[in-house]
Design a protein around this motif. Sequence first.
Motif, mmCIF file in Angstrom:
data_model
loop_
_atom_site.group_PDB
_atom_site.id
_atom_site.type_symbol
_atom_site.label_atom_id
_atom_site.label_comp_id
_atom_site.label_asym_id
_atom_site.label_seq_id
_atom_site.Cartn_x
_atom_site.Cartn_y
_atom_site.Cartn_z
ATOM 1 N N ALA A 12 -1.972 61.467 66.928
ATOM 2 C CA ALA A 12 -0.632 61.768 66.418
ATOM 3 C C ALA A 12 0.392 60.775 66.947
ATOM 4 C CB ALA A 12 -0.229 63.189 66.794
ATOM 5 N N ALA A 13 0.213 60.334 68.184
ATOM 6 C CA ALA A 13 1.155 59.377 68.770
ATOM 7 C C ALA A 13 1.024 58.011 68.119
ATOM 8 C CB ALA A 13 0.915 59.265 70.275
ATOM 9 N N ARG A 14 -0.152 57.704 67.564
ATOM 10 C CA ARG A 14 -0.355 56.408 66.928
ATOM 11 C C ARG A 14 0.276 56.322 65.559
ATOM 12 N NH1 ARG A 14 -6.549 55.928 67.676
ATOM 13 N NH2 ARG A 14 -6.618 56.349 69.880
ATOM 14 N N VAL A 15 0.628 57.465 64.969
ATOM 15 C CA VAL A 15 1.255 57.459 63.650
ATOM 16 C C VAL A 15 2.621 56.811 63.787
ATOM 17 C CG1 VAL A 15 2.161 58.904 61.799
ATOM 18 C CG2 VAL A 15 0.023 59.508 62.919
ATOM 19 N N VAL A 16 2.821 55.734 63.082
ATOM 20 C CA VAL A 16 4.063 54.983 63.169
ATOM 21 C C VAL A 16 5.051 55.548 62.153
ATOM 22 C CG1 VAL A 16 5.092 52.694 62.923
ATOM 23 C CG2 VAL A 16 2.793 52.939 63.861
ATOM 24 N N PRO A 17 6.226 55.958 62.612
ATOM 25 C CA PRO A 17 7.207 56.469 61.660
ATOM 26 C C PRO A 17 7.679 55.346 60.741
ATOM 27 C CG PRO A 17 8.187 56.215 63.830
ATOM 28 C CD PRO A 17 6.727 55.916 63.970
ATOM 29 N N PRO A 18 8.162 55.674 59.560
ATOM 30 C CA PRO A 18 8.637 54.631 58.661
ATOM 31 C C PRO A 18 9.761 53.839 59.318
ATOM 32 C CG PRO A 18 9.168 56.815 57.809
ATOM 33 C CD PRO A 18 8.342 57.002 59.043
ATOM 34 N N ALA A 19 9.804 52.588 58.999
ATOM 35 C CA ALA A 19 10.813 51.706 59.585
ATOM 36 C C ALA A 19 12.211 52.135 59.162
ATOM 37 C CB ALA A 19 10.562 50.270 59.158
ATOM 38 N N ASP A 20 13.136 52.118 60.103
ATOM 39 C CA ASP A 20 14.531 52.416 59.809
ATOM 40 C C ASP A 20 15.069 51.289 58.935
ATOM 41 O OD1 ASP A 20 17.149 53.248 59.829
ATOM 42 O OD2 ASP A 20 17.561 52.547 61.859
ATOM 43 N N PRO A 21 15.694 51.611 57.790
ATOM 44 C CA PRO A 21 16.161 50.546 56.911
ATOM 45 C C PRO A 21 17.280 49.699 57.509
ATOM 46 C CG PRO A 21 16.910 52.675 56.119
ATOM 47 C CD PRO A 21 15.979 52.921 57.268
ATOM 48 N N GLY A 22 17.816 50.095 58.655
ATOM 49 C CA GLY A 22 18.885 49.293 59.260
ATOM 50 C C GLY A 22 20.228 49.677 58.679
ATOM 51 N N PHE A 23 20.448 49.292 57.436
ATOM 52 C CA PHE A 23 21.703 49.596 56.757
ATOM 53 C C PHE A 23 21.415 50.013 55.329
ATOM 54 C CE2 PHE A 23 22.610 46.680 60.157
ATOM 55 C CZ PHE A 23 23.675 47.294 60.785
ATOM 56 N N VAL A 24 22.253 50.910 54.811
ATOM 57 C CA VAL A 24 22.127 51.354 53.423
ATOM 58 C C VAL A 24 23.506 51.337 52.780
ATOM 59 C CG1 VAL A 24 20.073 52.771 53.795
ATOM 60 C CG2 VAL A 24 22.324 53.798 54.058
ATOM 61 N N VAL A 25 23.499 51.253 51.444
ATOM 62 C CA VAL A 25 24.745 51.251 50.687
ATOM 63 C C VAL A 25 24.724 52.431 49.737
ATOM 64 C CG1 VAL A 25 26.145 49.952 49.051
ATOM 65 C CG2 VAL A 25 24.896 48.749 50.815
ATOM 66 N N SER A 26 25.799 53.225 49.735
ATOM 67 C CA SER A 26 25.942 54.333 48.782
ATOM 68 C C SER A 26 26.492 53.779 47.488
ATOM 69 C CB SER A 26 26.900 55.392 49.328
ATOM 70 O OG SER A 26 26.325 56.054 50.424
#
Length: 112
Positions: free
Chosen positions: A44-58
């Motif tokens: 479970a610890a090896r499961v890599v969460p999805p990368a944070d997009p950094g910035f998003v635009v609405s």
Amino acid sequence: MSEQPSMNRLEVLRFLRRVQEQQLQQTDRWIAQEQQRAAAATRAARVVPPADPGFVVSHGIGQDRRPFEVHVGDCRMAKRTKPVPPIEARRLLGEGVEACQFCRPDSELGML
């Protein structure tokens, strides 16, 4: 008469041995269960969460889907978003697109 107590003691010792064998088997089962839990936790610890997009635009709704607000990628106030790289977020802020007042992407980008 002297043999009778000795046989009784021998039976007691054999009984004790059986009990200890059962306890050892139970301990081995507990060890196996704990090893399975540890292996599952490691997987479970090896499961890599999805990368944070950094910035998003609405973006707006309908045909006029122009960007109206820049957010830090994990901002919970962001709706109808599209991920953008930091350079694009800077460009949009420079062109007058609003910065979210909650997550302050302009501060995150060093533009203040």
